[in-house]
Design an enzyme around this catalytic site. Structure first.
Site, PDB file in Angstrom:
ATOM      1  N   ASP A  41      64.487  68.354  54.445  1.00  0.00           N
ATOM      2  CA  ASP A  41      65.270  68.129  53.221  1.00  0.00           C
ATOM      3  C   ASP A  41      65.125  66.705  52.698  1.00  0.00           C
ATOM      4  OD1 ASP A  41      66.648  66.772  55.125  1.00  0.00           O
ATOM      5  OD2 ASP A  41      68.628  67.473  54.512  1.00  0.00           O
ATOM      6  N   HIS A 246      42.106  47.415  48.955  1.00  0.00           N
ATOM      7  CA  HIS A 246      43.369  48.163  48.908  1.00  0.00           C
ATOM      8  C   HIS A 246      44.013  48.255  50.286  1.00  0.00           C
ATOM      9  CE1 HIS A 246      42.091  50.216  44.882  1.00  0.00           C
ATOM     10  NE2 HIS A 246      42.580  49.014  44.719  1.00  0.00           N
ATOM     11  N   ASP A 263      49.105  40.486  47.638  1.00  0.00           N
ATOM     12  CA  ASP A 263      49.116  41.094  46.298  1.00  0.00           C
ATOM     13  C   ASP A 263      50.413  41.884  46.224  1.00  0.00           C
ATOM     14  OD1 ASP A 263      48.744  42.504  43.962  1.00  0.00           O
ATOM     15  OD2 ASP A 263      46.640  42.981  44.352  1.00  0.00           O
ATOM     16  N   ASP A 274      52.966  41.692  38.781  1.00  0.00           N
ATOM     17  CA  ASP A 274      51.776  41.913  39.619  1.00  0.00           C
ATOM     18  C   ASP A 274      51.157  40.558  39.936  1.00  0.00           C
ATOM     19  OD1 ASP A 274      49.561  42.923  40.884  1.00  0.00           O
ATOM     20  OD2 ASP A 274      48.722  43.947  39.125  1.00  0.00           O
ATOM     21  N   HIS A 355      35.722  44.074  41.624  1.00  0.00           N
ATOM     22  CA  HIS A 355      36.725  44.807  40.827  1.00  0.00           C
ATOM     23  C   HIS A 355      36.863  44.166  39.449  1.00  0.00           C
ATOM     24  CE1 HIS A 355      39.673  41.593  41.686  1.00  0.00           C
ATOM     25  NE2 HIS A 355      39.281  41.661  42.948  1.00  0.00           N
ATOM     26  N   HIS A 359      44.012  44.138  33.782  1.00  0.00           N
ATOM     27  CA  HIS A 359      44.536  45.435  33.327  1.00  0.00           C
ATOM     28  C   HIS A 359      45.851  45.171  32.616  1.00  0.00           C
ATOM     29  CE1 HIS A 359      47.473  45.397  36.667  1.00  0.00           C
ATOM     30  NE2 HIS A 359      46.482  45.001  37.439  1.00  0.00           N
ATOM     31  N   HIS A 366      49.552  49.440  36.328  1.00  0.00           N
ATOM     32  CA  HIS A 366      48.319  49.587  35.535  1.00  0.00           C
ATOM     33  C   HIS A 366      48.758  50.311  34.265  1.00  0.00           C
ATOM     34  CE1 HIS A 366      45.831  49.470  39.509  1.00  0.00           C
ATOM     35  NE2 HIS A 366      46.231  48.278  39.122  1.00  0.00           N
ATOM     36  N   GLU A 384      42.923  38.487  37.398  1.00  0.00           N
ATOM     37  CA  GLU A 384      42.892  38.525  38.858  1.00  0.00           C
ATOM     38  C   GLU A 384      41.493  38.442  39.463  1.00  0.00           C
ATOM     39  OE1 GLU A 384      44.060  42.450  40.465  1.00  0.00           O
ATOM     40  OE2 GLU A 384      44.715  42.930  38.441  1.00  0.00           O
ATOM     41  N   TYR A 388      35.141  37.524  47.634  1.00  0.00           N
ATOM     42  CA  TYR A 388      35.321  38.119  48.968  1.00  0.00           C
ATOM     43  C   TYR A 388      34.052  37.882  49.782  1.00  0.00           C
ATOM     44  CZ  TYR A 388      38.866  40.172  46.043  1.00  0.00           C
ATOM     45  OH  TYR A 388      39.904  40.317  45.147  1.00  0.00           O
ATOM     46  N   ARG A 397      41.879  36.038  46.327  1.00  0.00           N
ATOM     47  CA  ARG A 397      42.185  36.539  44.985  1.00  0.00           C
ATOM     48  C   ARG A 397      43.426  35.796  44.498  1.00  0.00           C
ATOM     49  NH1 ARG A 397      42.197  41.550  45.927  1.00  0.00           N
ATOM     50  NH2 ARG A 397      44.370  42.214  46.074  1.00  0.00           N
ATOM     51  N   GLU A 399      46.120  36.080  41.190  1.00  0.00           N
ATOM     52  CA  GLU A 399      46.452  36.967  40.062  1.00  0.00           C
ATOM     53  C   GLU A 399      47.712  36.499  39.347  1.00  0.00           C
ATOM     54  OE1 GLU A 399      47.303  41.010  41.286  1.00  0.00           O
ATOM     55  OE2 GLU A 399      47.119  41.730  39.222  1.00  0.00           O
TER      56      GLU A 399
HETATM   57  N1  GLY Z   1      48.246  45.264  42.639  1.00  0.00           N
HETATM   58  C1  GLY Z   1      47.398  46.087  41.921  1.00  0.00           C
HETATM   59  C2  GLY Z   1      46.463  45.328  41.117  1.00  0.00           C
HETATM   60  O1  GLY Z   1      46.384  44.126  41.253  1.00  0.00           O
HETATM   61  O2  GLY Z   1      45.834  45.832  40.251  1.00  0.00           O
HETATM   62 MN    MN Z   2      47.887  42.911  42.062  1.00  0.00          MN
HETATM   63 MN    MN Z   3      46.637  43.736  39.121  1.00  0.00          MN
END
Ligand code: GLY
Ligand code: MN
Ligand code: MN
Length: 432
Positions: A41, A246, A263, A274, A355, A359, A366, A384, A388, A397, A399
């Site tokens: 449940d 990820h 992140d 973000d 990447h 975004h 996103h 961002e 790497y 990274r 961001e």
């Molecule tokens: N945390 C997801 C991104 O940076 O797009």
């Molecule tokens: Mn992020």
């Molecule tokens: Mn992001």
């Protein structure tokens, strides 16, 4: 309500903008998300579908919004259906919204109980020329479940197979990508909570700390500040985990000499922030880590300056690719020959930066935004960049969240969140 809601005027204006984009005789329906089951449940915490939220402010399961601007009866032009509280619900969960409360949140005059939806929809659909369905058209969406919206669409198509249909999503992609002042303020609140979390964490990072302990510090600060918690699953990645884009296990121990890439963003009132920051576990960058860090910082700053009205995301990403390429050459990671002979469809920089740079950000992390259209003032995007380097045991990274401004240049909504390497080191030396 845990958060301060936006005004009903904001939601009324969003509906008016949506309606303006509809064709004559159109009828649109927006459903809430389901409460998703785990097993037995137990369920996941409810997350309202961002579209019905954007158009009504109603943050309650099983609510339905119907917009039919040309309805003959003026009371049927905007209708909100909500779940009626009964004695059982009142005792076990607490009362659901009353019709009066739903009206004052949304500004919608006609609030009915959800049980009357099917009959009234059947009557109004017969009066409508076109049915607007809210399918998920997000460019990154990979949905394997049938949502409440999907079930409604299936049912409505069976009931009215001859009605022409339109997609609500195209209208919403445009509207939601341009943020109103009130929305920027909600995003800023989410960012300010993230900042508190980051400053708290800087005092806790030291050799031996576990990634999940850092996650817990963020969580503590977020909940204390009226956030439901993380806007997305946090990435707390130390050492070689920096290079797993990820990584969400967050279960390794941080060792001296490593970097920790975080992140992480708080939500506030269903708006996301973000952020990514990468800091040294021991409180001091090695010379090589600092060189790469400064390169990422510089790419981010130059990329940010490109975020001006009129630029296309595709052009922007190509420009950032050039900036990144020259940074990688300076770091000795790429050489001129490799770059001269690179495949333009798969440029050499992608080995170290695989990447995208930006975004849209908003109600979804996103967020909506038609990516083939030029950027416009009051859009909010992340910047961002990352480098790497698994062969060197670390990746970086950084961001930030940026608002595109009509004339003052890009506005960094994360300008207060430390990222200068000297400042990071100084803050980390002030242990609690
Ligand atoms: N945390 C997801 C991104 O940076 O797009
Ligand atoms: Mn992020
Ligand atoms: Mn992001």
């Amino acid at each position: 309500m845990r958060y301060d809601p936006l005004s009903s005027k904001f939601y009324s204006a969003n509906r008016a903008n949506f309606i303006r984009a509809m064709t004559p005789g159109g009828l649109a329906v927006f459903n809430s998300n389901d409460i998703y089951p785990v097993s037995a449940d137990s369920t996941l915490p409810f997350e309202q579908h961002r579209d019905i939220f954007y158009l009504s402010g109603i943050d309650q399961e099983e609510s339905i919004l119907l917009l039919f601007p040309d309805a003959i009866n003026p009371n049927h032009r905007e209708i909100l259906f909500v779940k009626e509280t009964n004695d059982h619900i009142a005792v076990w969960e607490g009362a659901k919204l009353s019709q009066q409360e739903a009206n004052s949140i949304s500004g919608i005059k006609t609030v009915l109980w959800k049980d009357s939806f099917e009959l009234l929809f059947d009557e109004l659909a017969k009066e409508a020329k076109t049915l607007y369905f809210n399918t998920n058209e997000h460019y990154r969406a990979r949905v394997e479940t049938q949502t409440r919206e999907d079930r409604f669409i299936e049912w409505a198509k069976k009931s009215f197979p001859d009605h022409p249909t339109e997609k609500s999503n195209f209208i919403l992609q445009k509207l939601r990508s341009i943020k109103h002042k009130e929305e920027i303020e909600q995003i800023q609140k989410a960012i300010d909570i993230t900042e508190k979390g980051f400053r708290r964490v800087l005092k806790h990072v030291k050799p031996g700390v576990w990634e999940y302990e850092i996650e817990a510090e963020f969580s503590h600060e977020f909940l204390k500040n009226r956030s439901k918690g993380f806007a997305y699953t946090p990435i707390i990645a130390s050492g070689q985990n920096n290079n797993v884009l990820h990584y969400i296990q967050n279960n390794a121990q941080c060792r001296p000499g490593e970097l920790i890439l975080m992140d992480v963003g708080a939500e506030y009132g269903n708006y996301s922030s973000d952020m990514t920051r990468t800091v040294p576990v021991s409180g001091k960058f090695s010379p090589r880590q600092r060189s790469v860090y400064e390169a990422v910082l510089k790419v981010g700053e130059e990329a940010t300056q490109l975020l001006v009205p009129g630029i296309l995301i595709k052009e922007y990403h190509q420009e950032v690719g050039k900036i990144m390429t020259s940074a990688l050459i300076d770091l000795g990671l790429l050489d001129h020959d490799t770059v001269t002979n690179q495949d333009p469809e798969n440029p050499a920089y992608k080995k170290y930066f695989m990447h995208g740079t930006s975004h849209h950000l908003g109600l979804d992390t996103h967020d909506y935004g038609l990516i083939e259209e030029p950027l416009q003032p009051n859009m909010v995007l992340t910047v961002e960049p990352g480098i790497y380097i698994p062969e060197e045991g670390f990746g970086i990274r950084i961001e930030d969240d940026i608002m595109i401004h009509e004339k003052n240049g890009p506005l960094n909504l994360m300008k207060n969140i430390p990222k200068d390497p000297d400042e990071i080191e100084a803050l980390m030396s002030e242990k609690s």
